[in-house]
Design a protein around this motif. Structure first.
Motif, mmCIF file in Angstrom:
data_model
loop_
_atom_site.group_PDB
_atom_site.id
_atom_site.type_symbol
_atom_site.label_atom_id
_atom_site.label_comp_id
_atom_site.label_asym_id
_atom_site.label_seq_id
_atom_site.Cartn_x
_atom_site.Cartn_y
_atom_site.Cartn_z
ATOM 1 N N ARG B 194 4.217 11.845 13.816
ATOM 2 C CA ARG B 194 3.864 10.448 14.040
ATOM 3 C C ARG B 194 2.367 10.345 14.357
ATOM 4 O O ARG B 194 1.650 9.487 13.854
ATOM 5 N N GLU B 195 1.892 11.270 15.205
ATOM 6 C CA GLU B 195 0.461 11.314 15.534
ATOM 7 C C GLU B 195 -0.387 11.490 14.282
ATOM 8 O O GLU B 195 -1.406 10.827 14.105
ATOM 9 N N LYS B 196 0.052 12.400 13.426
ATOM 10 C CA LYS B 196 -0.722 12.698 12.212
ATOM 11 C C LYS B 196 -0.780 11.486 11.285
ATOM 12 O O LYS B 196 -1.824 11.181 10.715
ATOM 13 N N PHE B 197 0.360 10.802 11.140
ATOM 14 C CA PHE B 197 0.385 9.614 10.270
ATOM 15 C C PHE B 197 -0.656 8.605 10.733
ATOM 16 O O PHE B 197 -1.343 7.975 9.935
ATOM 17 N N LEU B 198 -0.755 8.454 12.067
ATOM 18 C CA LEU B 198 -1.648 7.430 12.610
ATOM 19 C C LEU B 198 -3.115 7.857 12.537
ATOM 20 O O LEU B 198 -4.004 7.013 12.475
ATOM 21 N N GLN B 199 -3.347 9.182 12.537
ATOM 22 C CA GLN B 199 -4.735 9.657 12.520
ATOM 23 C C GLN B 199 -5.296 9.849 11.117
ATOM 24 O O GLN B 199 -6.506 9.784 10.914
ATOM 25 N N ALA B 200 -4.417 10.147 10.161
ATOM 26 C CA ALA B 200 -4.880 10.618 8.855
ATOM 27 C C ALA B 200 -5.715 9.567 8.124
ATOM 28 O O ALA B 200 -5.507 8.368 8.266
ATOM 29 N N ASP B 201 -6.669 10.062 7.334
ATOM 30 C CA ASP B 201 -7.523 9.174 6.540
ATOM 31 C C ASP B 201 -6.913 8.926 5.166
ATOM 32 O O ASP B 201 -7.124 7.893 4.555
ATOM 33 N N MET B 202 -6.180 9.932 4.676
ATOM 34 C CA MET B 202 -5.665 9.846 3.304
ATOM 35 C C MET B 202 -4.182 10.163 3.271
ATOM 36 O O MET B 202 -3.717 11.042 4.004
ATOM 37 N N GLY B 203 -3.444 9.426 2.445
ATOM 38 C CA GLY B 203 -2.047 9.739 2.190
ATOM 39 C C GLY B 203 -1.928 10.246 0.759
ATOM 40 O O GLY B 203 -2.476 9.637 -0.153
ATOM 41 N N ILE B 204 -1.252 11.382 0.576
ATOM 42 C CA ILE B 204 -1.096 11.936 -0.775
ATOM 43 C C ILE B 204 0.391 11.977 -1.106
ATOM 44 O O ILE B 204 1.203 12.472 -0.312
ATOM 45 N N THR B 205 0.743 11.442 -2.255
ATOM 46 C CA THR B 205 2.139 11.433 -2.684
ATOM 47 C C THR B 205 2.244 11.908 -4.128
ATOM 48 O O THR B 205 1.235 12.003 -4.824
ATOM 49 N N VAL B 220 10.623 7.864 -3.854
ATOM 50 C CA VAL B 220 11.969 7.896 -3.301
ATOM 51 C C VAL B 220 12.008 8.949 -2.197
ATOM 52 O O VAL B 220 11.709 10.104 -2.446
ATOM 53 N N THR B 221 12.305 8.533 -0.958
ATOM 54 C CA THR B 221 12.439 9.498 0.131
ATOM 55 C C THR B 221 13.611 9.110 1.032
ATOM 56 O O THR B 221 14.095 7.983 0.972
ATOM 57 N N ASN B 222 14.056 10.050 1.839
ATOM 58 C CA ASN B 222 15.110 9.761 2.803
ATOM 59 C C ASN B 222 14.558 9.629 4.213
ATOM 60 O O ASN B 222 15.142 8.977 5.057
ATOM 61 N N GLU B 223 13.422 10.287 4.458
ATOM 62 C CA GLU B 223 12.926 10.366 5.831
ATOM 63 C C GLU B 223 12.047 9.177 6.190
ATOM 64 O O GLU B 223 11.916 8.834 7.360
ATOM 65 N N GLY B 224 11.413 8.585 5.178
ATOM 66 C CA GLY B 224 10.498 7.485 5.452
ATOM 67 C C GLY B 224 9.049 7.940 5.439
ATOM 68 O O GLY B 224 8.134 7.141 5.630
ATOM 69 N N ASN B 225 8.826 9.244 5.191
ATOM 70 C CA ASN B 225 7.448 9.721 5.182
ATOM 71 C C ASN B 225 6.673 9.156 3.992
ATOM 72 O O ASN B 225 5.469 8.918 4.094
ATOM 73 N N GLY B 226 7.390 8.897 2.888
ATOM 74 C CA GLY B 226 6.729 8.278 1.744
ATOM 75 C C GLY B 226 6.165 6.910 2.114
ATOM 76 O O GLY B 226 5.085 6.526 1.689
ATOM 77 N N ARG B 227 6.891 6.166 2.941
ATOM 78 C CA ARG B 227 6.408 4.860 3.390
ATOM 79 C C ARG B 227 5.235 5.018 4.345
ATOM 80 O O ARG B 227 4.267 4.274 4.291
ATOM 81 N N MET B 228 5.355 5.995 5.262
ATOM 82 C CA MET B 228 4.281 6.222 6.239
ATOM 83 C C MET B 228 2.951 6.495 5.541
ATOM 84 O O MET B 228 1.939 5.873 5.865
ATOM 85 N N THR B 230 1.943 5.866 2.621
ATOM 86 C CA THR B 230 1.408 4.806 1.756
ATOM 87 C C THR B 230 1.087 3.553 2.561
ATOM 88 O O THR B 230 0.624 2.557 2.002
ATOM 89 N N THR B 231 1.367 3.571 3.866
ATOM 90 C CA THR B 231 1.140 2.381 4.693
ATOM 91 C C THR B 231 -0.024 2.565 5.659
ATOM 92 O O THR B 231 -0.840 1.669 5.834
ATOM 93 N N LEU B 232 -0.108 3.755 6.301
ATOM 94 C CA LEU B 232 -1.033 3.900 7.425
ATOM 95 C C LEU B 232 -2.444 4.384 7.075
ATOM 96 O O LEU B 232 -3.413 3.806 7.562
#
Lengths: 243, 473
Positions: B194-205, B220-228, B230-232
């Motif tokens: 959760r900390e990393k999602f909020l700190q990161a500069d780039m999201g790679i999918t 398509v993900t089950n955990e929600g990390n794909g949303r994280m 692409t959102t934060l």
């Protein structure tokens, strides 16, 4: 861009020297998706109780909990109960214009602090502050654009007043919808997607949410709430929200 | 598995996997469970078979006009404010992403599970450039902490016990006394990431699909990390093979109906995220920049090649779970990014036929993979093509080629073939025991190293037939 041209040139060269594996066409798309979508919605409005029943069945199978209330005035008391069960005092909500009703007063009566998302976009500093708010609020209240019965899925479009992380960062997600959101099948959703994407004003993201966040990555043990919400609740309001 | 381990021959890697008691147990449990769930999901979905045919037809139709659909995708992504990049080689792809990272001042990148970025070894390149890559899919996070590679397309850490994960977290995350409880371990990962999602500069999918006429990338993900991811973060980079494009939303719905059922037996995965470019000005959140990297890496050459049909693959992992070879040796023994039956084809596509000279034979050609494939890819047919290519291009070892050439020649000459039987009966005498030959001398011994050869019968079928005819029956 030269790489683009080069890419496409190589693809065309490969395609030219190869016969198709078999004759095939993509799916036939509705020529006027908006009209087809309207027809589907009209037809569905006559059999919503059966659709709701199917939704409930599938939603519960994936770990969701459905609540039914008669009018929108009863929504805050359901949210209040869920919040108390989780020792939560703050609730994040979509803007009333996106939600279809204003829960602020009712939530205040439940002794909850309502953090309403703004409809207009504030400056960058305020946006950062809002993100911290969203990240630290335990419960998020949203609307639902489509409730898909076949799979127990809630479909939410992002847009003004409806930030996407409201249904993602809080540990509990509560979504409110009425009969107009219900559809039966993925095929019907396809028509709605066709209609939406023709609409230039659409938001940047459409999310399909099918139950709580889950993983089975450690010894295939099913565990909830790995990144997204651990609990997902839906509140069905019998009297349509926008009358 | 590191690339260095590829230096050990396939049969040694496979042999080691077969000796690993825990791996054997984990593989059986995981693949059997996936199989059951898949069967149940399609069992209560009578339209499934027709939809699989439809999905297959859409893939073929898209490939037939791939240039058209890609151009449409590119135009629409750009119209929605995104940037599109073209990468012919893994090196191109890495350079493009590193350039974006440099220009945007990216120091940390959070990643959701993506086979395409595994394929181009992106993490090593990011690290070398001073960008910290953080895998956020729980399974990928575990193997990143352990410095390993995924062993299954959709369950990358199935080869690890909860005890091993607990030890790993204790050591790498400085959390002493972690219990070997998946619930607790998952909660730890949630807090860390959760900390990393909020700190990161780039999201790679990656991208499960990209809808051409909507300029939309689908995750398509089950955990929600794909949303994280692409959102934060402020920047979103999606890396996808060129074959992932589908024409329309109507087509997309067909794939969504069968993908999760084939992969995990779910009707839909928990999150299906449709991304239409960067944040809109009127929206509160989302990345300011959206980049789509279109990856060739051997795919385009196969549009007209023998492996064309492998370009239909959805990366669901169903063929792994049914494959008797995968179920016995697991993903690491294959040695490359993509394991299992489809993995052999994809490895050949990415690295050339020489890379699969052993793997092309790591299949019993039983056809279970083609049967399980949601888009009915005829994997056995292409494995046979690969074996042929490995032979014709003289990639196979000379001993194998000599023996196969001799046998082929013998089979084409009936008179000699008939003569061969009595001869073989003489020569096999020192080796045959109870109708089986357990060990052969010289390089023939390669054949009997892992299996018995049935001895030539006292009377062959044609000899018996001739006898019956003589008796006038």
């Amino acid at each position: 861009m030269s790489t683009r041209a080069e890419f496409l040139r190589r693809i065309r060269a490969e395609l030219a020297r190869t016969p198709a594996l078999f004759p095939a066409t993509p799916s036939l798309r509705p020529a006027h998706p908006r009209e087809v979508a309207d027809t589907i919605r009209r037809e569905l409005s006559e059999r919503w109780p059966a659709t709701l029943q199917r939704f409930q069945q599938e939603f519960e199978r994936v770990g969701g909990v459905l609540h039914r209330v008669a009018t929108v005035q009863e929504v805050p008391s359901v949210v209040g109960r869920l919040a108390r069960e989780r020792d939560a005092r703050d609730v994040l909500t979509w803007h009333p214009s996106a939600l279809g009703f204003d829960p602020a007063r009712g939530l205040a009566d439940e002794k909850l602090t309502c953090r309403t998302m703004p409809e207009a976009v504030p400056d960058a500093a305020a946006r950062r502050a809002l993100r911290d708010t969203i990240a630290t609020t335990p419960l998020g209240l949203t609307g639902v654009d489509v409730a898909l019965a076949e799979t127990g899925t809630m479909i939410l479009r992002s847009g003004p007043g409806r930030p996407r992380s409201t249904s993602l960062l809080p540990a509990t997600h509560v979504a409110v919808f009425d009969r107009t959101a219900l559809v039966e099948s993925l095929a019907q959703v396809a028509v709605l997607l066709e209609a939406w994407h023709a609409d230039e004003a659409s938001g940047a993201v459409i999310n399909f949410i099918t139950g709580p966040s889950r993983t089975a990555d450690i010894e295939l043990t099913l565990t909830r709430g790995v990144h997204g919400p651990k609990d997902v609740h839906a509140i069905f309001v019998e009297r349509p929200l926008r009358e | 598995m590191s690339e260095a381990e590829l230096a050990t021959p396939f049969r040694d890697r496979a042999g080691r996997a077969l000796q690993d008691g825990f791996l054997q147990q984990a593989l059986t449990i995981a693949t059997t469970k996936f199989l059951e769930l898949r069967r149940e999901a399609f069992g209560e979905f009578p339209e499934g078979d027709a939809l699989r045919d439809r999905a297959r037809a859409i893939k073929e139709a898209t490939l037939q006009r791939l240039d058209h659909y890609l151009e449409q995708l590119v135009d629409n992504v750009e119209r929605l404010g995104g940037h599109v990049h073209f990468a012919t080689t893994p090196d191109d792809a890495r350079r493009i992403i590193l350039d974006i990272a440099k220009r945007t001042g990216t120091r940390m990148a959070v990643k959701s599970k993506s086979m395409a970025t595994e394929e181009i070894h992106l993490n090593e390149a990011l690290e070398a450039a001073g960008v910290t890559p953080v895998e956020t899919d729980l399974g990928e996070y575990i193997i990143q902490l352990a410095h390993e590679r995924p062993s299954h397309i959709i369950a990358p850490a199935i080869h690890k016990t909860k005890g091993q994960v607990a030890d790993l977290f204790a050591r790498e995350l400085n959390r002493p006394n972690v219990p070997a409880d998946p619930e607790v371990l998952t909660a730890i990962a949630r807090a860390e990431l959760r900390e990393k999602f909020l700190q990161a500069d780039m999201g790679i999918t990656g991208a499960n699909f990209a809808v051409a006429d909507a300029g939309t990338v689908v995750l398509v993900t089950n955990e929600g990390n794909g949303r994280m991811v692409t959102t934060l973060p402020r920047v979103h980079v999606a890396v996808m093979g060129v074959e992932k494009v589908v024409p329309s939303m109507t087509d997309l719905a067909v794939f969504l109906a069968i993908l999760a059922k084939s992969a995990t037996g779910q009707k839909l995965s928990v999150y299906t995220t449709l991304v239409r470019g960067p944040r809109k000005p009127e929206e509160l959140e989302g990345p300011d920049e959206f980049h789509l990297v279109l990856l060739d890496n051997g795919r385009i050459a196969q549009l007209g090649g023998t492996l064309r049909e492998a370009l239909y693959c959805l990366r669901c992992g169903a063929c792994l779970n049914v494959c008797p070879v995968y179920r016995s040796i697991g993903g690491h023994a294959y040695g490359y990014t993509y394991p299992g039956p489809i993995g052999i084809l994809l490895t050949a596509m990415l690295n050339g036929a020489a890379s699969v000279k052993d793997l092309a034979h790591a299949s019993s050609l039983c056809g279970a993979c083609a049967d399980a494939c949601p888009v009915r890819i005829d994997i056995p047919r292409m494995l046979i093509e690969l074996r042929k290519e490995v032979d014709e291009k003289k990639i196979a070892p000379w001993s194998e080629r000599v023996v196969f050439t001799l046998v082929a020649w013998l089979l084409r000459h009936p008179a000699l073939f008939r003569l061969a039987a009595p001869l073989a009966r003489v020569f096999q005498r020192p080796f045959a025991r109870g109708g089986r030959i357990e060990r052969l001398p010289l390089f023939f011994g390669e054949w009997t190293r892992t299996r018995d050869l049935p001895a030539v019968a006292a009377r062959t079928f044609s000899e018996r037939w001739a006898a019956l005819e003589r008796e006038g029956r």
